[in-house]
Design an enzyme around this catalytic site. Structure first.
Site, PDB file in Angstrom:
ATOM      1  N   LYS A  22       0.880  -1.404   0.073  1.00  0.00           N
ATOM      2  CA  LYS A  22       0.010   0.042  -0.040  1.00  0.00           C
ATOM      3  C   LYS A  22       0.983   1.411   0.083  1.00  0.00           C
ATOM      4  O   LYS A  22       0.690   2.144  -0.818  1.00  0.00           O
ATOM      5  CB  LYS A  22      -0.944   0.060   1.188  1.00  0.00           C
ATOM      6  CG  LYS A  22      -1.566   1.548   1.481  1.00  0.00           C
ATOM      7  CD  LYS A  22      -2.406   1.319   2.545  1.00  0.00           C
ATOM      8  CE  LYS A  22      -1.654   1.755   3.931  1.00  0.00           C
ATOM      9  NZ  LYS A  22      -1.422   3.242   3.939  1.00  0.00           N
ATOM     10  N   ASN A  23       1.880   1.390   0.937  1.00  0.00           N
ATOM     11  CA  ASN A  23       2.659   2.648   1.004  1.00  0.00           C
ATOM     12  C   ASN A  23       3.733   2.542  -0.118  1.00  0.00           C
ATOM     13  O   ASN A  23       4.527   3.591  -0.147  1.00  0.00           O
ATOM     14  CB  ASN A  23       3.509   2.358   2.482  1.00  0.00           C
ATOM     15  CG  ASN A  23       2.122   2.609   3.402  1.00  0.00           C
ATOM     16  OD1 ASN A  23       1.110   3.039   3.246  1.00  0.00           O
ATOM     17  ND2 ASN A  23       2.649   2.499   4.635  1.00  0.00           N
ATOM     18  N   CYS A 116      -5.283  12.808  12.342  1.00  0.00           N
ATOM     19  CA  CYS A 116      -5.902  11.564  12.026  1.00  0.00           C
ATOM     20  C   CYS A 116      -5.811  10.855  13.357  1.00  0.00           C
ATOM     21  O   CYS A 116      -5.609  11.108  14.276  1.00  0.00           O
ATOM     22  CB  CYS A 116      -4.981  11.075  10.893  1.00  0.00           C
ATOM     23  SG  CYS A 116      -3.545  10.222  11.720  1.00  0.00           S
ATOM     24  N   ARG A 121      -1.219  15.514  12.251  1.00  0.00           N
ATOM     25  CA  ARG A 121      -0.252  14.945  11.301  1.00  0.00           C
ATOM     26  C   ARG A 121      -0.024  16.113  10.496  1.00  0.00           C
ATOM     27  O   ARG A 121      -0.494  16.205   9.549  1.00  0.00           O
ATOM     28  CB  ARG A 121      -1.012  13.918  10.342  1.00  0.00           C
ATOM     29  CG  ARG A 121      -1.500  12.568  11.298  1.00  0.00           C
ATOM     30  CD  ARG A 121      -0.317  11.588  11.418  1.00  0.00           C
ATOM     31  NE  ARG A 121       0.364  11.064  10.144  1.00  0.00           N
ATOM     32  CZ  ARG A 121      -0.112  10.093   9.477  1.00  0.00           C
ATOM     33  NH1 ARG A 121      -1.376   9.652   9.815  1.00  0.00           N
ATOM     34  NH2 ARG A 121       0.261   9.330   8.560  1.00  0.00           N
ATOM     35  N   ASP A 304       4.233   0.671  11.815  1.00  0.00           N
ATOM     36  CA  ASP A 304       3.263   0.181  11.327  1.00  0.00           C
ATOM     37  C   ASP A 304       3.029  -1.346  11.742  1.00  0.00           C
ATOM     38  O   ASP A 304       1.966  -1.941  11.827  1.00  0.00           O
ATOM     39  CB  ASP A 304       3.182   0.041  10.148  1.00  0.00           C
ATOM     40  CG  ASP A 304       2.949   1.478   9.345  1.00  0.00           C
ATOM     41  OD1 ASP A 304       3.325   1.927   8.083  1.00  0.00           O
ATOM     42  OD2 ASP A 304       2.707   2.360  10.234  1.00  0.00           O
ATOM     43  N   ARG A 396      -8.811  -0.416   4.209  1.00  0.00           N
ATOM     44  CA  ARG A 396      -7.699   0.948   3.790  1.00  0.00           C
ATOM     45  C   ARG A 396      -6.373  -0.096   3.403  1.00  0.00           C
ATOM     46  O   ARG A 396      -6.021   0.479   2.279  1.00  0.00           O
ATOM     47  CB  ARG A 396      -7.284   1.706   4.756  1.00  0.00           C
ATOM     48  CG  ARG A 396      -8.559   2.706   5.059  1.00  0.00           C
ATOM     49  CD  ARG A 396      -7.981   4.084   5.754  1.00  0.00           C
ATOM     50  NE  ARG A 396      -6.752   4.372   5.361  1.00  0.00           N
ATOM     51  CZ  ARG A 396      -5.710   4.785   6.131  1.00  0.00           C
ATOM     52  NH1 ARG A 396      -5.827   4.893   7.238  1.00  0.00           N
ATOM     53  NH2 ARG A 396      -4.818   5.314   5.710  1.00  0.00           N
TER      54      ARG A 396
END
Ligand code: EPZ
Length: 420
Positions: A22-23, A116, A121, A304, A396
């Protein structure tokens, strides 16, 4: 609202493929603006964050489609330069469109980011970087307007921000002249963005190290690139196997990107065997606590992976101490893990897990993306059935998580409702 029912107590066996990162794909999708041509990004996971990035590209006037695991963007007809407020709120990492839009259009408009779920952020490092390349910035209501034809410059990042490094690299790719970025983030996704830009004809050196230089120029009109595997998804499924027990194989992993994660699981007694691009994960009879885990910028332990690892530590004997140095508020999953029987004390940035805990199914709700993943890991090891609400957080960043867990033998059922 979508929810997941998991009846725990079943060990996991089988083999699954690890999704594209994803990132990794999000910055590549932003970078597709730079060429003014067609970009095909392969190994793209089907995620709501990817859908949000597609929406931003279409809002800017690009053609953007997703099929058969690949995103195709034609940015030749791009006209827009405003990053939509609704999408900025929905996905805070939309800020990574700032650099490419500004570099391509000579102007960009972005709403001031809210916080967030992980805390405030800010985007000060992104703005500072754009100023270093010659952008003028002014406020307009709740928005920021950036203007200027970018020229190469020196960007000294106060902290190795992943997003600010990516924005700097992408903006520098079209700036006139050479850009030097110091104290750059070193995450594998940055290395991959560098490889993408290089494949597009940009002269870039040092991506993935603390110092990056970029020669501004034109990108090739057609780029095809395969995104790297998702190291955080891999860490999540290792956590699941460690907590539930069993033996699984992850297909499509980059060993060099998982070093700090595999160190923690090895300390817990998890058997990890790499063979070319697969990883076999063998859970021990009894997990041992990994000692102290401090989250750091890469190559340190990735923030993460902290929530899923914490969930696995609930089943480990001994005390596990977590020190979260990246985000201010990354323990929102703790109260939900406590509802499952987790013994966890939090004091500021430190969390202490006293294991092993007897976990029992309960009704819990995902608080954020990786916090939701932590609840899935704990539910797999809990007696009885757990209901996890607010699954949109998990959607997500994890492609087909329920299907993959079921293929490994988990008793998992997704109840799909209308996501709020
Ligand atoms: C990226 O976020 C990832 N997201 C995050 O993954 C990840 O947790 C984070 O990097 C750290 O590794 C994507 O790549 C899309 P940062 P990013 O800028 O770029 C502060 C997930 O779960 N900061 O490195 O936003 C910031 O507040 C997500 O997949 C400033 O102060 O992270 C934070 O405390 C969550 N000013 C720290 O730096 C700025 O201008 C690290 O942020 C920018 C950041």
């Amino acid at each position: 609202m979508s929810r997941l029912l998991i009846t725990g107590g079943r060990a996991l066996y089988g083999e699954i493929g690890v999704q594209g990162a994803k990132n990794g794909v999000l910055p590549l999708m932003a970078a597709s603006i730079l060429s003014g041509g067609v970009t095909v990004i392969e190994n793209c996971p089907r995620l709501s964050d990817v859908d949000a990035a597609l929406e931003i590209l279409r809002h800017l006037g690009c053609e953007a489609t997703f099929e058969n695991g690949a995103v195709t963007v034609d940015s030749s007809a791009m006209t827009g330069w405003e990053i939509p407020d609704t999408l900025m709120r929905r996905m805070r990492s939309s800020v990574m469109f700032l650099g490419p839009v500004l570099a391509r259009c000579g102007q960009a408009r972005i709403s001031m980011p809210g916080g967030c779920e992980l805390g405030p952020r800010p985007i000060d490092l992104h703005l500072e970087a754009m100023r270093s390349l010659g952008a003028e910035i002014r406020e307009d209501g709740g928005n920021l307007i950036l203007e200027g034809r970018l020229t190469g410059g020196r960007i000294d990042l106060a902290t190795p921000s992943v997003g600010a490094t990516e924005n700097s690299m992408m903006a520098a790719a079209l700036a006139q002249g050479t850009t030097l970025i110091t104290n750059a983030a070193r995450e594998p996704e940055i290395r991959d963005l560098g490889r993408f830009l290089e494949s597009a004809g940009v002269r870039i050196h040092g991506a993935g190290t603390s110092t990056v230089t970029v020669e501004g120029g034109k990108l090739r009109p057609f780029i095809r690139y395969r995104a790297l595997p998702d190291r955080i998804a891999a860490a999540t499924y290792i956590s699941a196997a460690a907590a539930a027990g069993g033996r699984i194989v992850l297909r499509g992993v980059e060993r060099e990107d998982l070093t700090s994660v595999t160190e923690a699981f090895t300390q817990m007694g998890v058997g990890l065997t790499f063979r070319s691009d697969t990883l076999e994960v063998a859970a021990p009879g009894e997990l041992k606590a990994p000692g102290t885990v401090v989250t750091r910028p890469h190559p340190g332990f990735p923030t993460d992976a902290q929530p899923p690892l914490m969930a696995a530590c609930l089943r480990a004997r001994g005390s596990a101490a977590f020190v979260e140095t990246i985000f201010e508020n990354r323990y929102r999953h703790v109260p939900e893990l406590r509802r499952l029987g987790g013994r966890i004390r939090v004091d500021g940035r430190v969390a202490i897990v006293e294991g092993p805990c007897r976990l029992r199914g309960a009704q819990v709700e995902a608080t954020d993306l990786r916090g939701g993943a932590a609840l899935v890991v704990a539910a797999l090891a809990a007696e009885g059935t757990t209901r996890i609400d607010r699954l949109f957080h998990v959607d997500r960043g994890y492609e087909n998580m329920t299907g993959l867990l079921r293929s490994l033998g988990a008793d998992a059922e997704r109840i799909d409702g209308k996501d709020t």
